[in-house]
Design a protein around this motif. Structure first.
Motif, PDB file in Angstrom:
ATOM      1  N   ALA A 151     -48.379  59.943  30.871  1.00 17.28           N
ATOM      2  CA  ALA A 151     -48.059  58.534  30.688  1.00 17.28           C
ATOM      3  C   ALA A 151     -48.510  57.738  31.904  1.00 17.28           C
ATOM      4  CB  ALA A 151     -46.561  58.359  30.467  1.00 17.28           C
ATOM      5  N   ALA A 152     -48.711  56.437  31.686  1.00 19.63           N
ATOM      6  CA  ALA A 152     -49.074  55.526  32.767  1.00 19.63           C
ATOM      7  C   ALA A 152     -48.195  54.292  32.684  1.00 19.63           C
ATOM      8  CB  ALA A 152     -50.548  55.137  32.661  1.00 19.63           C
ATOM      9  N   ASP A 153     -47.817  53.765  33.847  1.00 22.92           N
ATOM     10  CA  ASP A 153     -46.990  52.563  33.815  1.00 22.92           C
ATOM     11  C   ASP A 153     -47.869  51.316  33.845  1.00 22.92           C
ATOM     12  OD1 ASP A 153     -45.798  52.284  37.299  1.00 22.92           O
ATOM     13  OD2 ASP A 153     -47.785  52.072  36.430  1.00 22.92           O
ATOM     14  N   ASP A 154     -47.223  50.164  33.913  1.00 24.19           N
ATOM     15  CA  ASP A 154     -47.949  48.898  33.816  1.00 24.19           C
ATOM     16  C   ASP A 154     -47.874  48.092  35.095  1.00 24.19           C
ATOM     17  OD1 ASP A 154     -48.183  46.583  30.975  1.00 24.19           O
ATOM     18  OD2 ASP A 154     -49.689  47.498  32.278  1.00 24.19           O
ATOM     19  N   PHE A 155     -47.508  48.739  36.208  1.00 23.32           N
ATOM     20  CA  PHE A 155     -47.381  48.058  37.483  1.00 23.32           C
ATOM     21  C   PHE A 155     -48.495  48.531  38.408  1.00 23.32           C
ATOM     22  CE2 PHE A 155     -43.361  46.311  36.340  1.00 23.32           C
ATOM     23  CZ  PHE A 155     -42.752  47.263  35.543  1.00 23.32           C
ATOM     24  N   LEU A 156     -49.065  47.615  39.138  1.00 25.49           N
ATOM     25  CA  LEU A 156     -50.204  47.944  39.990  1.00 25.49           C
ATOM     26  C   LEU A 156     -49.765  48.199  41.425  1.00 25.49           C
ATOM     27  CD1 LEU A 156     -52.788  45.302  38.733  1.00 25.49           C
ATOM     28  CD2 LEU A 156     -52.318  47.585  37.840  1.00 25.49           C
ATOM     29  N   TRP A 157     -50.460  49.136  42.038  1.00 29.41           N
ATOM     30  CA  TRP A 157     -50.332  49.389  43.473  1.00 29.41           C
ATOM     31  C   TRP A 157     -48.925  49.791  43.913  1.00 29.41           C
ATOM     32  CZ3 TRP A 157     -55.276  49.402  43.926  1.00 29.41           C
ATOM     33  CH2 TRP A 157     -56.072  48.355  43.456  1.00 29.41           C
ATOM     34  N   ALA A 158     -48.148  50.410  43.038  1.00 33.29           N
ATOM     35  CA  ALA A 158     -46.793  50.808  43.414  1.00 33.29           C
ATOM     36  C   ALA A 158     -46.831  51.924  44.450  1.00 33.29           C
ATOM     37  CB  ALA A 158     -46.019  51.263  42.186  1.00 33.29           C
ATOM     38  N   THR A 159     -45.865  51.889  45.356  1.00 33.58           N
ATOM     39  CA  THR A 159     -45.748  52.933  46.361  1.00 33.58           C
ATOM     40  C   THR A 159     -44.954  54.114  45.818  1.00 33.58           C
ATOM     41  OG1 THR A 159     -45.846  51.317  48.140  1.00 33.58           O
ATOM     42  CG2 THR A 159     -44.908  53.471  48.672  1.00 33.58           C
ATOM     43  N   VAL A 160     -43.877  53.799  45.106  1.00 35.58           N
ATOM     44  CA  VAL A 160     -43.005  54.839  44.566  1.00 35.58           C
ATOM     45  C   VAL A 160     -43.222  54.944  43.055  1.00 35.58           C
ATOM     46  CG1 VAL A 160     -40.625  55.589  44.268  1.00 35.58           C
ATOM     47  CG2 VAL A 160     -41.320  54.393  46.371  1.00 35.58           C
ATOM     48  N   PRO A 161     -43.616  56.093  42.566  1.00 36.23           N
ATOM     49  CA  PRO A 161     -43.829  56.217  41.124  1.00 36.23           C
ATOM     50  C   PRO A 161     -42.502  56.318  40.376  1.00 36.23           C
ATOM     51  CG  PRO A 161     -44.169  58.340  42.167  1.00 36.23           C
ATOM     52  CD  PRO A 161     -43.908  57.353  43.275  1.00 36.23           C
ATOM     53  N   PRO A 162     -42.378  55.676  39.249  1.00 38.16           N
ATOM     54  CA  PRO A 162     -41.115  55.728  38.504  1.00 38.16           C
ATOM     55  C   PRO A 162     -40.865  57.099  37.889  1.00 38.16           C
ATOM     56  CG  PRO A 162     -42.768  54.515  37.269  1.00 38.16           C
ATOM     57  CD  PRO A 162     -43.365  54.800  38.607  1.00 38.16           C
ATOM     58  N   VAL A 163     -39.591  57.378  37.660  1.00 38.72           N
ATOM     59  CA  VAL A 163     -39.221  58.651  37.044  1.00 38.72           C
ATOM     60  C   VAL A 163     -38.641  58.470  35.649  1.00 38.72           C
ATOM     61  CG1 VAL A 163     -38.803  59.666  39.310  1.00 38.72           C
ATOM     62  CG2 VAL A 163     -36.882  58.692  38.032  1.00 38.72           C
ATOM     63  N   HIS A 164     -38.302  57.237  35.294  1.00 36.87           N
ATOM     64  CA  HIS A 164     -37.692  57.009  33.992  1.00 36.87           C
ATOM     65  C   HIS A 164     -38.763  56.640  32.983  1.00 36.87           C
ATOM     66  CE1 HIS A 164     -35.001  55.639  30.873  1.00 36.87           C
ATOM     67  NE2 HIS A 164     -33.988  56.114  31.574  1.00 36.87           N
ATOM     68  N   SER A 165     -38.681  57.216  31.806  1.00 36.84           N
ATOM     69  CA  SER A 165     -39.697  56.988  30.781  1.00 36.84           C
ATOM     70  C   SER A 165     -39.796  55.524  30.370  1.00 36.84           C
ATOM     71  CB  SER A 165     -39.412  57.857  29.552  1.00 36.84           C
ATOM     72  OG  SER A 165     -38.149  57.558  28.999  1.00 36.84           O
ATOM     73  N   ALA A 166     -38.727  54.769  30.526  1.00 32.83           N
ATOM     74  CA  ALA A 166     -38.734  53.366  30.109  1.00 32.83           C
ATOM     75  C   ALA A 166     -39.743  52.538  30.903  1.00 32.83           C
ATOM     76  CB  ALA A 166     -37.343  52.773  30.252  1.00 32.83           C
ATOM     77  N   TYR A 167     -40.114  52.999  32.084  1.00 36.76           N
ATOM     78  CA  TYR A 167     -41.062  52.264  32.910  1.00 36.76           C
ATOM     79  C   TYR A 167     -42.517  52.553  32.549  1.00 36.76           C
ATOM     80  CZ  TYR A 167     -37.183  50.943  35.900  1.00 36.76           C
ATOM     81  OH  TYR A 167     -36.015  50.414  36.376  1.00 36.76           O
ATOM     82  N   TYR A 168     -42.730  53.483  31.662  1.00 30.77           N
ATOM     83  CA  TYR A 168     -44.093  53.854  31.290  1.00 30.77           C
ATOM     84  C   TYR A 168     -44.470  53.199  29.961  1.00 30.77           C
ATOM     85  CZ  TYR A 168     -44.140  57.122  35.121  1.00 30.77           C
ATOM     86  OH  TYR A 168     -44.113  57.667  36.382  1.00 30.77           O
ATOM     87  N   THR A 169     -45.629  52.569  29.967  1.00 29.42           N
ATOM     88  CA  THR A 169     -46.084  51.812  28.811  1.00 29.42           C
ATOM     89  C   THR A 169     -47.081  52.583  27.949  1.00 29.42           C
ATOM     90  OG1 THR A 169     -45.806  49.757  30.057  1.00 29.42           O
ATOM     91  CG2 THR A 169     -47.206  49.656  28.097  1.00 29.42           C
ATOM     92  N   TYR A 170     -47.924  53.352  28.587  1.00 22.65           N
ATOM     93  CA  TYR A 170     -49.019  54.021  27.888  1.00 22.65           C
ATOM     94  C   TYR A 170     -48.742  55.520  27.831  1.00 22.65           C
ATOM     95  CZ  TYR A 170     -51.056  49.585  29.214  1.00 22.65           C
ATOM     96  OH  TYR A 170     -51.272  48.250  29.398  1.00 22.65           O
ATOM     97  N   TRP A 171     -48.898  56.085  26.641  1.00 27.60           N
ATOM     98  CA  TRP A 171     -48.574  57.488  26.421  1.00 27.60           C
ATOM     99  C   TRP A 171     -49.709  58.201  25.702  1.00 27.60           C
ATOM    100  CZ3 TRP A 171     -44.039  59.787  28.085  1.00 27.60           C
ATOM    101  CH2 TRP A 171     -43.064  58.916  28.587  1.00 27.60           C
ATOM    102  N   GLY A 172     -49.936  59.430  26.105  1.00 26.33           N
ATOM    103  CA  GLY A 172     -50.878  60.267  25.387  1.00 26.33           C
ATOM    104  C   GLY A 172     -50.152  61.079  24.329  1.00 26.33           C
ATOM    105  N   GLN A 173     -50.909  61.786  23.528  1.00 29.12           N
ATOM    106  CA  GLN A 173     -50.281  62.700  22.567  1.00 29.12           C
ATOM    107  C   GLN A 173     -49.842  63.946  23.323  1.00 29.12           C
ATOM    108  OE1 GLN A 173     -53.282  63.072  23.387  1.00 29.12           O
ATOM    109  NE2 GLN A 173     -53.600  65.272  23.261  1.00 29.12           N
ATOM    110  N   GLY A 174     -48.952  64.690  22.803  1.00 26.71           N
ATOM    111  CA  GLY A 174     -48.431  65.856  23.504  1.00 26.71           C
ATOM    112  C   GLY A 174     -49.363  67.050  23.438  1.00 26.71           C
ATOM    113  N   THR A 175     -49.244  67.917  24.432  1.00 27.25           N
ATOM    114  CA  THR A 175     -49.920  69.203  24.393  1.00 27.25           C
ATOM    115  C   THR A 175     -48.836  70.272  24.516  1.00 27.25           C
ATOM    116  OG1 THR A 175     -51.685  70.568  25.357  1.00 27.25           O
ATOM    117  CG2 THR A 175     -50.394  69.249  26.907  1.00 27.25           C
ATOM    118  N   GLU A 176     -48.875  71.237  23.629  1.00 23.69           N
ATOM    119  CA  GLU A 176     -47.794  72.219  23.531  1.00 23.69           C
ATOM    120  C   GLU A 176     -47.937  73.330  24.568  1.00 23.69           C
ATOM    121  OE1 GLU A 176     -45.466  70.610  20.386  1.00 23.69           O
ATOM    122  OE2 GLU A 176     -45.121  72.397  21.636  1.00 23.69           O
ATOM    123  N   VAL A 177     -46.820  73.602  25.225  1.00 16.50           N
ATOM    124  CA  VAL A 177     -46.749  74.726  26.162  1.00 16.50           C
ATOM    125  C   VAL A 177     -45.661  75.667  25.661  1.00 16.50           C
ATOM    126  CG1 VAL A 177     -46.153  75.425  28.508  1.00 16.50           C
ATOM    127  CG2 VAL A 177     -47.563  73.388  28.123  1.00 16.50           C
TER     128      VAL A 177
END
Length: 125
Positions: free
Chosen positions: A95-121
């Protein structure tokens, strides 16, 4: 825009490397992360990395075993998973969030806007 790959079946104690490639818009200025989900359960945070790779964060359950990295020139995000355990079995999402140049990456999924499809492990015991 996000495509995860690299999942598969591995024995406990083994390793896998997940990749996430991006297309279309660039995410080189955004934080990115990996999440995982077991069917019937909520999606959970695994690891995140800020735009330049200077800062990372990990779920306690994977600290010391997983490593997140990125190569902005290749528009790619990675998750190296070592010492895998059966409880790591899940669908993994990048996933990727929608904020630019952040120093601290978010840990909560709500902050992520763009998602890929899953890959099974799947980790067998």
């Amino acid at each position: 825009q996000l495509q995860a790959s690299g999942g598969g079946l591995v024995q406990a104690g083994g390793s896998l490397r997940l990749s996430c490639t991006t297309s279309g818009r660039t995410f080189s200025r955004n934080s990115m992360g990996w999440f995982r989900q077991v069917q019937g359960k909520e999606r959970e945070f695994v690891a995140s990395i800020n735009w330049n790779g200077a800062n990372t964060d990990y779920a306690d359950s994977v600290k010391g075993r997983f490593a997140i990295s990125r190569d902005n020139a290749r528009k790619s995000l990675y998750l190296q998973m070592n010492s895998l355990k059966p409880e790591d079995t899940a669908a993994y999402y990048c996933a990727a969030d929608d904020f630019l140049w952040a120093t601290v990456p978010p840990v909560h999924s709500a902050y992520y806007t763009y998602w890929g499809q899953g890959t099974e492990v799947t980790v067998s015991s």
